[in-house]
Design a protein around this motif. Sequence first.
Motif, short mmCIF file in Angstrom:
data_model
loop_
_atom_site.label_atom_id
_atom_site.label_comp_id
_atom_site.label_asym_id
_atom_site.label_seq_id
_atom_site.Cartn_x
_atom_site.Cartn_y
_atom_site.Cartn_z
N CYS A 245 67.60 23.80 -11.02
CA CYS A 245 68.53 24.11 -9.68
C CYS A 245 67.67 23.72 -8.46
CB CYS A 245 69.02 25.45 -9.75
SG CYS A 245 67.51 26.63 -10.03
N ASN A 246 68.44 23.89 -7.53
CA ASN A 246 67.92 23.72 -6.16
C ASN A 246 67.23 24.67 -5.63
OD1 ASN A 246 68.26 23.39 -3.02
ND2 ASN A 246 68.93 21.57 -3.96
N TYR A 247 65.99 24.45 -5.09
CA TYR A 247 65.20 25.52 -4.29
C TYR A 247 66.00 26.41 -3.22
CZ TYR A 247 60.86 23.86 -6.09
OH TYR A 247 59.91 23.44 -6.87
N SER A 248 67.33 25.64 -2.74
CA SER A 248 67.89 26.81 -1.97
C SER A 248 68.46 28.08 -2.52
CB SER A 248 69.05 26.03 -1.19
OG SER A 248 69.93 25.70 -2.32
N LEU A 249 68.36 28.10 -3.98
CA LEU A 249 68.75 29.17 -4.64
C LEU A 249 67.60 30.24 -5.04
CD1 LEU A 249 70.92 27.75 -7.36
CD2 LEU A 249 71.66 28.20 -5.38
N GLN A 250 66.50 29.87 -4.60
CA GLN A 250 65.30 30.73 -5.09
C GLN A 250 65.13 31.97 -4.30
OE1 GLN A 250 61.21 28.74 -4.88
NE2 GLN A 250 60.50 30.82 -4.32
N ILE A 251 65.10 33.11 -5.12
CA ILE A 251 64.92 34.50 -4.65
C ILE A 251 63.53 34.93 -4.78
CG2 ILE A 251 65.56 36.74 -5.14
CD1 ILE A 251 68.59 35.40 -6.06
N GLY A 252 63.05 35.70 -3.78
CA GLY A 252 61.66 36.23 -4.04
C GLY A 252 60.91 36.11 -2.65
N GLN A 253 59.49 36.26 -2.97
CA GLN A 253 58.66 36.43 -1.89
C GLN A 253 58.71 35.01 -0.97
OE1 GLN A 253 54.61 37.50 -3.07
NE2 GLN A 253 53.88 36.36 -1.51
N THR A 254 58.65 34.10 -1.58
CA THR A 254 58.82 32.64 -0.74
C THR A 254 60.22 32.17 -0.92
OG1 THR A 254 57.66 32.01 -2.71
CG2 THR A 254 56.40 32.04 -1.02
N GLY A 255 61.25 32.92 -1.35
CA GLY A 255 62.66 32.48 -1.12
C GLY A 255 63.53 33.54 -0.48
N LYS A 256 64.76 33.49 -0.97
CA LYS A 256 65.57 34.67 -0.21
C LYS A 256 65.47 35.84 -0.70
CE LYS A 256 68.91 31.19 1.27
NZ LYS A 256 68.78 29.96 0.55
N VAL A 257 65.88 36.92 0.41
CA VAL A 257 65.71 38.17 -0.24
C VAL A 257 67.12 38.68 -0.21
CG1 VAL A 257 65.17 40.67 0.58
CG2 VAL A 257 63.54 38.86 0.80
N VAL A 258 67.72 39.20 -1.43
CA VAL A 258 69.02 39.85 -1.58
C VAL A 258 68.90 41.11 -1.84
CG1 VAL A 258 69.63 37.37 -2.40
CG2 VAL A 258 68.79 39.10 -4.06
N THR A 259 70.11 41.82 -1.44
CA THR A 259 70.28 43.25 -1.97
C THR A 259 71.77 43.44 -2.25
OG1 THR A 259 68.92 43.72 -0.01
CG2 THR A 259 69.68 45.50 -1.23
N PRO A 260 72.05 43.05 -3.32
CA PRO A 260 73.57 42.87 -3.59
C PRO A 260 73.83 44.13 -4.44
CG PRO A 260 72.55 41.67 -5.52
CD PRO A 260 71.23 41.76 -4.26
N ASP A 261 75.12 44.79 -4.62
CA ASP A 261 75.37 45.62 -5.25
C ASP A 261 75.05 45.58 -6.80
OD1 ASP A 261 76.30 46.67 -3.08
OD2 ASP A 261 78.42 46.28 -3.57
N LEU A 262 75.14 44.11 -7.55
CA LEU A 262 74.90 44.12 -8.80
C LEU A 262 73.97 42.69 -8.77
CD1 LEU A 262 75.52 44.71 -11.69
CD2 LEU A 262 77.72 43.49 -11.71
N TYR A 263 73.01 42.89 -9.55
CA TYR A 263 71.97 41.46 -9.77
C TYR A 263 71.89 41.33 -11.27
CZ TYR A 263 68.24 38.42 -9.08
OH TYR A 263 67.36 37.42 -8.66
N PHE A 264 72.21 40.26 -11.68
CA PHE A 264 72.10 39.72 -12.94
C PHE A 264 70.84 38.82 -13.26
CE2 PHE A 264 76.47 40.66 -13.40
CZ PHE A 264 76.76 41.32 -14.68
N ALA A 265 69.68 39.33 -14.23
CA ALA A 265 68.76 38.23 -14.21
C ALA A 265 68.74 38.01 -15.58
CB ALA A 265 67.46 39.33 -13.93
N PHE A 266 68.94 36.81 -15.69
CA PHE A 266 68.82 36.11 -17.05
C PHE A 266 67.74 35.10 -17.31
CE2 PHE A 266 73.39 36.41 -16.38
CZ PHE A 266 73.87 37.17 -17.45
N GLY A 267 66.97 35.57 -18.33
CA GLY A 267 65.87 34.57 -18.61
C GLY A 267 64.81 34.63 -17.39
N ILE A 268 64.55 35.83 -16.84
CA ILE A 268 63.56 35.92 -15.71
C ILE A 268 62.55 37.03 -16.08
CG2 ILE A 268 63.21 36.67 -13.36
CD1 ILE A 268 66.05 35.59 -12.57
N SER A 269 61.44 36.60 -16.00
CA SER A 269 60.31 37.77 -16.44
C SER A 269 60.12 38.79 -15.80
CB SER A 269 58.97 36.89 -16.67
OG SER A 269 58.54 36.23 -15.43
N GLY A 270 60.26 38.61 -14.32
CA GLY A 270 60.05 39.45 -13.30
C GLY A 270 58.86 39.69 -12.65
N ALA A 271 58.25 38.68 -12.43
CA ALA A 271 56.92 38.55 -11.59
C ALA A 271 57.14 39.26 -10.29
CB ALA A 271 56.72 37.09 -11.50
N ILE A 272 55.81 39.63 -9.76
CA ILE A 272 55.95 40.52 -8.57
C ILE A 272 56.65 39.69 -7.48
CG2 ILE A 272 53.74 39.83 -8.07
CD1 ILE A 272 55.29 43.10 -7.25
#
Length: 321
Positions: A245-272
């Motif tokens: 996918c495109n880098y504009s979707l990246q969430i995290g320290q060097t990506g976007k910060v999000v605070t939704p009501d509901l967050y689905f993480a599919f196949g994401i390990s959960g690195a700091i």
Amino acid sequence: MTKKVLVMAEIRDGELRNVSFEAVACAKLIANGGEVVAALLGDSVGEMANTLIQYGADRIVKVEHPDLKGYTTDAYQQAILQVMDVEQPESLVMGHTAIGKDVTPRIAAKLSAGLVSDVVNVELEGGEPVFTRPIYSGKAFEKKQVEEGLILVTIRPNNIIPLERVESLTGEIDSVQVEIKDLRTVIKDVVKKATGGVDLAEAKVVVAGGRGVKSAEGFKQLEELAQLLNAAVGASRGACDADYCNYSLQIGQTGKVVTPDLYFAFGISGAIQHLAGMSNSKVIVAVNKDPEAPIFEVADYGIVGDLFEVVPLLLEELKGA
Ligand code: FAD
């Protein structure tokens, strides 16, 4: 003490972004009974002034200029400084968005003001604002107070609750003429990538995928799920690096910060570094094959399983609903 607080509203694609209403609510609190003035910058801001008043701004200043049609650092910085000069507020509030993050440090430096960035909560203590903001990539929170002088504040979208809209509210609408010169950057054209439409930073529901999604094709399923949930699609850096996918979707320290009501993480390990961008989401649902994956430490609901089985089941359920 009552204060005059200026809000810089943000417009995207001809519409006010939600963070503008959140900024008005934050400004109301800081003003402590004083005046909240909201500035609207653009080439033509039309009816948006009336909407901002309905969300609680006492007065609007329209700042219209052809060079403010799209965001450029130089033009916005010059315009904001001129509005600040006319209005002389005790505080300025903006969204902690790409624009707010870019322009507020420059304004703070020019005016020797205090800047409190990425604020998630404001309280009054003895009539003075105390700001809460995340530190150490969201692992802890600190409280900050600016002891004297002008205070600039950027607020993280989706954290401060906007005031309820009251359609009968009216208020004064003024204009400030600004002079913009010596621009180093001029926008000639904007070519947009077609996306699902829901703004990731302000989305109430985010469907995010990681390296476990395995392909760009795998992301198509997440897009379908996002559409059914009126959600935005997000990703880990692992998925972006793998070109799913495109880098504009990246969430995290060097990506976007999000605070939704509901967050689905599919196949994401959960690195700091990923958690830094989403761990303050209100409800987190993680789907991962590995029961030891760190994402489960922050998840409210976890499914230890194969996302290629879970996503189709969810799609089926939602389509049947
Ligand atoms: P992986 O760690 O490879 O995890 C994939 C997961 O998918 C695994 O847990 C696996 O069990 C699971 N899985 C595999 N197949 C399936 C299946 N069929 N069903 C269910 N689960 C499955 N990362 C970010 O996300 N955002 C950032 O902003 C960011 N910034 C960084 C900044 C720096 C300076 C550095 C050093 C790193 C940064 N990273 C960032 C990278 C971060 O450290 C991780 O490498 C990255 O988050 C891993 O992405 P991932 O979880 O998708 O991949």
